[in-house]
Design a protein around this motif. Structure first.
Motif, PDB file in Angstrom:
ATOM      1  N   VAL A   1       0.823  -1.209   0.000  1.00 56.22           N
ATOM      2  CA  VAL A   1       0.000   0.000   0.000  1.00 56.22           C
ATOM      3  C   VAL A   1       0.858   1.260   0.000  1.00 56.22           C
ATOM      4  CG1 VAL A   1      -1.554   1.382   1.452  1.00 56.22           C
ATOM      5  CG2 VAL A   1      -2.007  -1.075   1.106  1.00 56.22           C
ATOM      6  N   TRP A   2       0.468   2.212  -0.837  1.00 55.03           N
ATOM      7  CA  TRP A   2       1.004   3.571  -0.777  1.00 55.03           C
ATOM      8  C   TRP A   2      -0.194   4.510  -0.778  1.00 55.03           C
ATOM      9  CZ3 TRP A   2       5.061   5.940   0.823  1.00 55.03           C
ATOM     10  CH2 TRP A   2       5.302   7.267   0.492  1.00 55.03           C
ATOM     11  N   LEU A   3      -0.427   5.146   0.361  1.00 51.65           N
ATOM     12  CA  LEU A   3      -1.582   6.025   0.520  1.00 51.65           C
ATOM     13  C   LEU A   3      -1.305   7.384  -0.115  1.00 51.65           C
ATOM     14  CD1 LEU A   3      -2.411   5.095   4.207  1.00 51.65           C
ATOM     15  CD2 LEU A   3      -3.977   4.778   2.297  1.00 51.65           C
ATOM     16  N   HIS A   4      -2.204   7.808  -0.995  1.00 51.89           N
ATOM     17  CA  HIS A   4      -2.053   9.115  -1.636  1.00 51.89           C
ATOM     18  C   HIS A   4      -2.140  10.231  -0.598  1.00 51.89           C
ATOM     19  CE1 HIS A   4      -2.229  12.191  -4.647  1.00 51.89           C
ATOM     20  NE2 HIS A   4      -3.466  12.551  -4.343  1.00 51.89           N
TER      21      HIS A   4
ATOM     22  N   GLY B   1       2.673  12.736   6.969  1.00 46.13           N
ATOM     23  CA  GLY B   1       2.274  12.778   5.559  1.00 46.13           C
ATOM     24  C   GLY B   1       3.384  12.296   4.673  1.00 46.13           C
ATOM     25  N   ASN B   2       3.058  11.974   3.399  1.00 45.39           N
ATOM     26  CA  ASN B   2       4.070  11.490   2.455  1.00 45.39           C
ATOM     27  C   ASN B   2       5.173  12.508   2.223  1.00 45.39           C
ATOM     28  OD1 ASN B   2       2.872   9.025   2.029  1.00 45.39           O
ATOM     29  ND2 ASN B   2       1.735   9.656   0.210  1.00 45.39           N
ATOM     30  N   GLU B   3       4.785  13.805   2.366  1.00 51.70           N
ATOM     31  CA  GLU B   3       5.776  14.847   2.090  1.00 51.70           C
ATOM     32  C   GLU B   3       6.859  14.927   3.158  1.00 51.70           C
ATOM     33  OE1 GLU B   3       2.173  16.786   4.060  1.00 51.70           O
ATOM     34  OE2 GLU B   3       2.588  15.228   2.607  1.00 51.70           O
TER      35      GLU B   3
ATOM     36  N   ILE C   1      -3.516   3.892  -3.021  1.00 46.71           N
ATOM     37  CA  ILE C   1      -4.835   3.897  -2.386  1.00 46.71           C
ATOM     38  C   ILE C   1      -5.253   5.348  -2.172  1.00 46.71           C
ATOM     39  CG2 ILE C   1      -6.204   3.137  -0.408  1.00 46.71           C
ATOM     40  CD1 ILE C   1      -5.010   0.811  -1.916  1.00 46.71           C
ATOM     41  N   ALA C   2      -6.467   5.689  -2.597  1.00 45.14           N
ATOM     42  CA  ALA C   2      -6.938   7.071  -2.439  1.00 45.14           C
ATOM     43  C   ALA C   2      -8.455   7.097  -2.446  1.00 45.14           C
ATOM     44  CB  ALA C   2      -6.395   7.955  -3.565  1.00 45.14           C
ATOM     45  N   ARG C   3      -9.015   8.173  -1.888  1.00 54.13           N
ATOM     46  CA  ARG C   3     -10.465   8.363  -2.021  1.00 54.13           C
ATOM     47  C   ARG C   3     -10.788   8.655  -3.480  1.00 54.13           C
ATOM     48  NH1 ARG C   3     -13.587  12.436   1.433  1.00 54.13           N
ATOM     49  NH2 ARG C   3     -11.685  13.644   1.392  1.00 54.13           N
ATOM     50  N   ASN C   4     -10.047   9.574  -4.069  1.00 56.59           N
ATOM     51  CA  ASN C   4     -10.148   9.881  -5.486  1.00 56.59           C
ATOM     52  C   ASN C   4      -8.846  10.550  -5.887  1.00 56.59           C
ATOM     53  OD1 ASN C   4     -11.345   9.885  -8.004  1.00 56.59           O
ATOM     54  ND2 ASN C   4     -13.274  10.747  -7.262  1.00 56.59           N
TER      55      ASN C   4
ATOM     56  N   ARG D   1     -14.319   2.437   2.100  1.00 52.75           N
ATOM     57  CA  ARG D   1     -13.617   2.489   3.388  1.00 52.75           C
ATOM     58  C   ARG D   1     -12.178   1.975   3.339  1.00 52.75           C
ATOM     59  NH1 ARG D   1     -15.072  -0.538   7.178  1.00 52.75           N
ATOM     60  NH2 ARG D   1     -14.599   0.804   8.934  1.00 52.75           N
ATOM     61  N   ILE D   2     -11.617   1.750   2.168  1.00 44.39           N
ATOM     62  CA  ILE D   2     -10.258   1.199   2.144  1.00 44.39           C
ATOM     63  C   ILE D   2      -9.231   2.202   2.666  1.00 44.39           C
ATOM     64  CG2 ILE D   2      -9.708   1.848  -0.251  1.00 44.39           C
ATOM     65  CD1 ILE D   2      -8.270  -0.955  -0.391  1.00 44.39           C
ATOM     66  N   THR D   3      -9.492   3.510   2.512  1.00 40.73           N
ATOM     67  CA  THR D   3      -8.512   4.488   3.003  1.00 40.73           C
ATOM     68  C   THR D   3      -8.450   4.507   4.524  1.00 40.73           C
ATOM     69  OG1 THR D   3     -10.140   6.286   2.906  1.00 40.73           O
ATOM     70  CG2 THR D   3      -8.726   5.992   0.983  1.00 40.73           C
ATOM     71  N   THR D   4      -9.521   4.054   5.187  1.00 37.66           N
ATOM     72  CA  THR D   4      -9.499   4.015   6.645  1.00 37.66           C
ATOM     73  C   THR D   4      -8.929   2.699   7.156  1.00 37.66           C
ATOM     74  OG1 THR D   4     -11.759   3.141   6.813  1.00 37.66           O
ATOM     75  CG2 THR D   4     -11.508   5.527   6.794  1.00 37.66           C
ATOM     76  N   GLU D   5      -8.891   1.675   6.300  1.00 32.78           N
ATOM     77  CA  GLU D   5      -8.395   0.362   6.722  1.00 32.78           C
ATOM     78  C   GLU D   5      -6.916   0.170   6.410  1.00 32.78           C
ATOM     79  OE1 GLU D   5      -9.529  -2.089   8.378  1.00 32.78           O
ATOM     80  OE2 GLU D   5     -11.692  -1.782   8.507  1.00 32.78           O
ATOM     81  N   ALA D   6      -6.458   0.749   5.300  1.00 33.02           N
ATOM     82  CA  ALA D   6      -5.103   0.476   4.830  1.00 33.02           C
ATOM     83  C   ALA D   6      -4.079   1.394   5.482  1.00 33.02           C
ATOM     84  CB  ALA D   6      -5.040   0.638   3.310  1.00 33.02           C
ATOM     85  N   LEU D   7      -2.886   0.863   5.678  1.00 31.31           N
ATOM     86  CA  LEU D   7      -1.743   1.645   6.148  1.00 31.31           C
ATOM     87  C   LEU D   7      -0.598   1.490   5.160  1.00 31.31           C
ATOM     88  CD1 LEU D   7      -1.630   0.808   9.985  1.00 31.31           C
ATOM     89  CD2 LEU D   7      -2.522   2.880   8.909  1.00 31.31           C
ATOM     90  N   ASN D   8       0.234   2.507   5.055  1.00 29.46           N
ATOM     91  CA  ASN D   8       1.390   2.424   4.169  1.00 29.46           C
ATOM     92  C   ASN D   8       2.191   1.154   4.454  1.00 29.46           C
ATOM     93  OD1 ASN D   8       1.088   4.644   2.546  1.00 29.46           O
ATOM     94  ND2 ASN D   8       2.384   5.990   3.773  1.00 29.46           N
ATOM     95  N   GLY D   9       2.508   0.427   3.375  1.00 31.77           N
ATOM     96  CA  GLY D   9       3.330  -0.774   3.515  1.00 31.77           C
ATOM     97  C   GLY D   9       2.547  -2.064   3.675  1.00 31.77           C
ATOM     98  N   ASP D  10       1.222  -1.981   3.883  1.00 32.08           N
ATOM     99  CA  ASP D  10       0.417  -3.200   4.012  1.00 32.08           C
ATOM    100  C   ASP D  10       0.495  -4.020   2.726  1.00 32.08           C
ATOM    101  OD1 ASP D  10      -0.523  -2.872   6.575  1.00 32.08           O
ATOM    102  OD2 ASP D  10      -2.425  -1.971   5.990  1.00 32.08           O
ATOM    103  N   PRO D  11       0.615  -5.355   2.831  1.00 29.35           N
ATOM    104  CA  PRO D  11       0.538  -6.190   1.622  1.00 29.35           C
ATOM    105  C   PRO D  11      -0.868  -6.142   1.040  1.00 29.35           C
ATOM    106  CG  PRO D  11       0.628  -7.558   3.599  1.00 29.35           C
ATOM    107  CD  PRO D  11       0.872  -6.151   4.051  1.00 29.35           C
ATOM    108  N   ILE D  12      -0.966  -6.147  -0.280  1.00 30.06           N
ATOM    109  CA  ILE D  12      -2.273  -5.991  -0.927  1.00 30.06           C
ATOM    110  C   ILE D  12      -2.264  -6.671  -2.294  1.00 30.06           C
ATOM    111  CG2 ILE D  12      -1.619  -3.743  -1.906  1.00 30.06           C
ATOM    112  CD1 ILE D  12      -4.544  -2.849  -1.497  1.00 30.06           C
ATOM    113  N   LEU D  13      -3.408  -7.243  -2.659  1.00 33.63           N
ATOM    114  CA  LEU D  13      -3.600  -7.864  -3.964  1.00 33.63           C
ATOM    115  C   LEU D  13      -4.762  -7.151  -4.658  1.00 33.63           C
ATOM    116  CD1 LEU D  13      -3.583 -11.618  -2.827  1.00 33.63           C
ATOM    117  CD2 LEU D  13      -1.625 -10.285  -3.625  1.00 33.63           C
ATOM    118  N   VAL D  14      -4.577  -6.796  -5.930  1.00 36.64           N
ATOM    119  CA  VAL D  14      -5.617  -6.095  -6.694  1.00 36.64           C
ATOM    120  C   VAL D  14      -6.024  -6.953  -7.885  1.00 36.64           C
ATOM    121  CG1 VAL D  14      -6.188  -4.031  -8.031  1.00 36.64           C
ATOM    122  CG2 VAL D  14      -4.729  -3.839  -6.012  1.00 36.64           C
ATOM    123  N   ASP D  15      -7.299  -7.300  -7.934  1.00 38.67           N
ATOM    124  CA  ASP D  15      -7.841  -8.054  -9.056  1.00 38.67           C
ATOM    125  C   ASP D  15      -8.750  -7.127  -9.855  1.00 38.67           C
ATOM    126  OD1 ASP D  15      -9.157  -9.718 -10.815  1.00 38.67           O
ATOM    127  OD2 ASP D  15      -9.355 -11.381  -9.397  1.00 38.67           O
TER     128      ASP D  15
END
Length: 747
Positions: A197-200, A321-323, A335-338, A382-396
């Motif tokens: 995961v990389w949160l925007h 923050g990422n900055e 991962i982002a809301r939009n 709700r993925i932005t509230t569940e995910a943290l930077n670095g979490d393993p993730i699979l996208v189908d």
């Protein structure tokens, strides 16, 4: 609010902080908190209900109700007064709970003895965590001061949950951000990806919700707000003299940043015992709750502005923050809301996948994701509230499914799927340079869709026979200002250079609907997909159309040029657009610029009306491209952004195939070149049926060319056409089952 109450409020939060500091299990902490609140407020009952899953609340701690009801009493979202608070996110304050609508009697708790009820949601930035309840035998309404105190405590409970304060031996809650979570969204770009995961916009975690020095916290808040105001003023000064709409947005930012009411509420939060960060977040949570209930588009936008300002203020206060220098993983899944197209292009091909909470299949982000061939899943709630930077993730991206922190079994199955896809890609590579020729000798031209320079290398890699659609709107969408003619001319020339001898069909600006330019005032239309968009905008604002046509003519530098107008609904629209083309050519001739050696001007057939245009139209137009995505939604009256209806209707429905066959027949009879462009062209089964009813040119995303070509080379179109006709005669609604059986027999 009296001085006495302020002191009590700070005292209660001080005792809460002491509980947080203790080395105790989660259940012990919750028990202590309910006891503390009951004592401080001098009431008989305090209870904490927490969500066990998305729809179920559980009594996790109580002071005053029967102890044996803890972890036994559960209710659904919306059930009883507690469930009502959870569903609406609003406070319920009553002096006669049993008389309230929806009251649920729970004999195992013994709560029937308590008339007064105050329920406050435990939530963090719109994420619902539970409900905090206080009750009393005395029939009375709780005062505003008491309600405020309970809201402040609920805020602290939400932060404690975020920090894992209720996890441990005898835990009342599972460890947050550690469990495997499955998200079912919608596919906006096919493909699979495994990564981290990389949160925007990373979550800002408030580690110090309670403070004992309100003067210091007020100073911190004032300094941070001043820094925020300076930053907004700096952005506004940079924008002055520039785009009017951008300036208006920043003016709204400055209005909020200087809002005395906003500041006063945050100061009151600090005065009650919260830290500066928690005070900001409490107001942000309240704004998020309001945002979910506002239907007015303008007010929602303003609440979004306030939400963004709050995030900026929290980052100033916390330095998070990422900055701040966090390192992006080597295999990032964004991962982002939009996200906007320019921001997405900044990440470029470094991304392995994208998951959005919002978005649409036709959004700017989806267009860029397709151009970059990055799997994209939208509506992953709700993925932005569940995910943290670095979490393993699979996208189908094929199924619209996301696995966050998957277990080993899921990872193994997913890797098997990726391996099979990689093997298939190798097989497609072996036929890259071979024609898409069927067993019956029919040659089908397979072209690619594009919209960025980054797409062009796929011309060779995919085996495409030219570009059937080059989306020119992306260059308008990714800027904060209207691009200049010279910039567009240079880009179009580079596209033609990269394509070499291959034909490129440039579609003129297709904006409106879900593609609104950042510097163009949006129109609040009730149905934008059927509103002021594409060629309608171009004809109403001919200056923009002329500028783009001139840029295309200059880019050609005397070479052949192919242009297509989008969303033509009737003949006179095409005639008017063609006249603009002729004016642009004449102007360039007068200026002494080279004129294209040959020019083709076509139209996209995306509305059923154009299929019934007069014969003269089909003779006037140089070619027609069926825009399948829009045409299908208008044919079935099914919004392609609406998951409830878009999947109800099948491209291989007999009615739709009959309609398409009518277009094929008219074009063949009148000698009008015809192609099919859209998602269905890139789906092998649909592509085979389109070829069977007479389409000889299909345009699709580059990654689809291999699978489509592979199937076409193994089938007989004559047999498939006979099958379709037989299913029609039989009265079938769709040919899909019969076609699937036929193709299985051919393999």
């Amino acid at each position: 609010m009296s001085e006495h109450f302020k002191t009590d409020s700070r005292q209660m939060l001080g005792r809460l902080r002491a509980i947080m500091a203790e080395d105790a299990g989660g259940q012990t902490r919750l028990d202590q908190i309910t006891r503390l609140i009951a004592e401080e407020m001098r009431i008989e009952v305090c209870s904490i209900y927490l969500f066990r899953d998305e729809d179920t609340l559980e009594l996790c701690a109580t002071e005053g109700l029967k102890a044996e009801a803890v972890h036994q009493t559960r209710m659904r979202m919306g059930e009883g007064l507690v469930g009502r608070v959870a569903r609406t996110g609003e406070v319920i304050n009553t002096d006669n709970a049993p008389a309230e609508p929806g009251f649920r009697y729970m004999p195992e708790t013994g709560e029937e003895a308590y008339s007064s009820f105050l329920g406050v949601p435990i939530q963090r930035l719109g994420e619902k965590l539970g409900v905090l309840v206080v009750q009393s035998k005395q029939a009375r309404l709780f005062s505003d001061e008491e309600i405020y105190a309970v809201e402040v405590v609920a805020m602290v409970l939400a932060e404690m949950a975020e920090l894992g304060a209720f996890v441990g031996e005898g835990a009342a809650m599972s460890a947050r951000h550690q469990q495997a979570v499955l998200f079912r969204g919608a596919s906006a770009q096919e493909g699979t990806a495994q990564g981290r995961v990389w949160l925007h916009e990373p979550r800002v975690v408030v580690t110090n919700p309670i403070a004992d020095d309100p003067v210091r916290e007020l100073t911190r808040l004032n300094e941070a707000v001043e820094a925020l105001r300076v930053g907004v003023d700096r952005m506004l000064n940079s924008a002055n003299g520039g785009d009017k709409d951008q300036t208006e947005i920043l003016e709204a930012y400055r209005m909020f940043a200087n809002s005395k009411g906003w500041m006063r509420r945050m100061e009151a939060n600090i005065d009650s015992g919260l830290s500066a960060e928690a005070a900001v977040e409490k107001e942000q949570s309240a704004a998020r709750a309001r945002m979910g209930q506002v239907t007015d588009a303008y007010l929602r936008e303003r609440l979004h502005d306030l939400d963004d300002l709050s995030n900026r203020l929290l980052r100033i206060l916390t330095g998070q923050g990422n900055e701040t220098g966090a390192d992006m993983p080597a295999d990032p899944i964004l991962i982002a809301r939009n996200i906007g197209p320019a921001e997405l292009l900044d990440y470029g091909r470094t991304l392995k996948g994208i998951v959005l909470e919002e978005g649409s299949v036709g959004s700017h982000a989806a267009i860029v994701a397709r151009a970059l061939a990055i799997p994209l899943v939208i509506h992953a709630n709700r993925i932005t509230t569940e995910a943290l930077n670095g979490d393993p993730i699979l996208v189908d991206g094929d199924q619209g499914i996301v696995h966050l922190r998957p277990d080993d079994t899921v990872v193994s199955a997913f890797r098997d799927k990726m391996a099979m896809q990689a093997e298939a890609q190798q097989r497609y590579a072996s036929i890259r340079d071979k024609p898409a020729e069927t067993l019956c000798g029919q040659r089908i031209k397979l072209k690619m869709n594009a919209g960025l320079m980054a797409d062009l290398p796929s011309l060779v890699g995919s085996g495409a026979e030219g570009v059937g659609l080059f989306r020119t709107e992306l260059q308008f969408l990714i800027r904060n200002h209207m691009p200049k003619r010279a910039e567009l001319s240079e880009l179009y020339a580079r596209v033609m250079d990269a394509a070499g001898e291959q034909r490129v069909v440039f579609r003129t600006l297709d904006i409106g609907s879900d593609k609104v330019l950042p510097y163009m005032k949006p129109n609040d239309e009730p149905n934008p997909a059927m509103g002021w968009r594409a060629i309608r905008v171009g004809l109403d604002k001919p200056g923009v159309m002329r500028m783009q046509l001139q840029a295309l003519i200059r880019a050609a530098k005397g070479r052949p040029l192919t242009i297509m107008f989008p969303f033509v609904a009737q003949r006179d629209e095409f005639t008017a657009a063609r006249a603009e083309m002729d004016k642009a050519l004449e102007r360039e001739r007068i200026l002494g610029h080279p004129i294209p050696a040959q020019i083709e001007v076509g139209a996209m057939l995306e509305t059923p009306s154009l299929a019934f245009a007069p014969d003269d139209f089909y003779s006037e137009v140089d070619f027609i491209s069926v825009g399948g995505n829009d045409l299908k939604q208008f044919f079935f009256a099914a919004d392609r952004e609406n998951e409830r209806v878009r999947r109800r209707y099948d491209t291989l429905n007999i009615s739709f195939l009959n309609f398409l066959e009518g277009i094929v027949y008219r074009c063949a009879t009148l000698g009008t070149p015809l192609s099919f462009c859209g998602e269905d062209a890139g789906r092998p089964i649909e592509a085979a049926c389109l070829a069977a009813i007479g389409f000889r040119t299909l345009s699709m995303r580059p990654a689809s060319i291999g699978p489509v070509k592979s199937l076409l080379r193994r089938i007989d179109l004559g047999q498939l056409r006979e099958l379709i006709h037989a299913e029609r005669a039989r009265g079938a609604q769709t040919v899909r089952p019969a076609v699937m059986d036929y193709l299985r027999d051919q393999m």
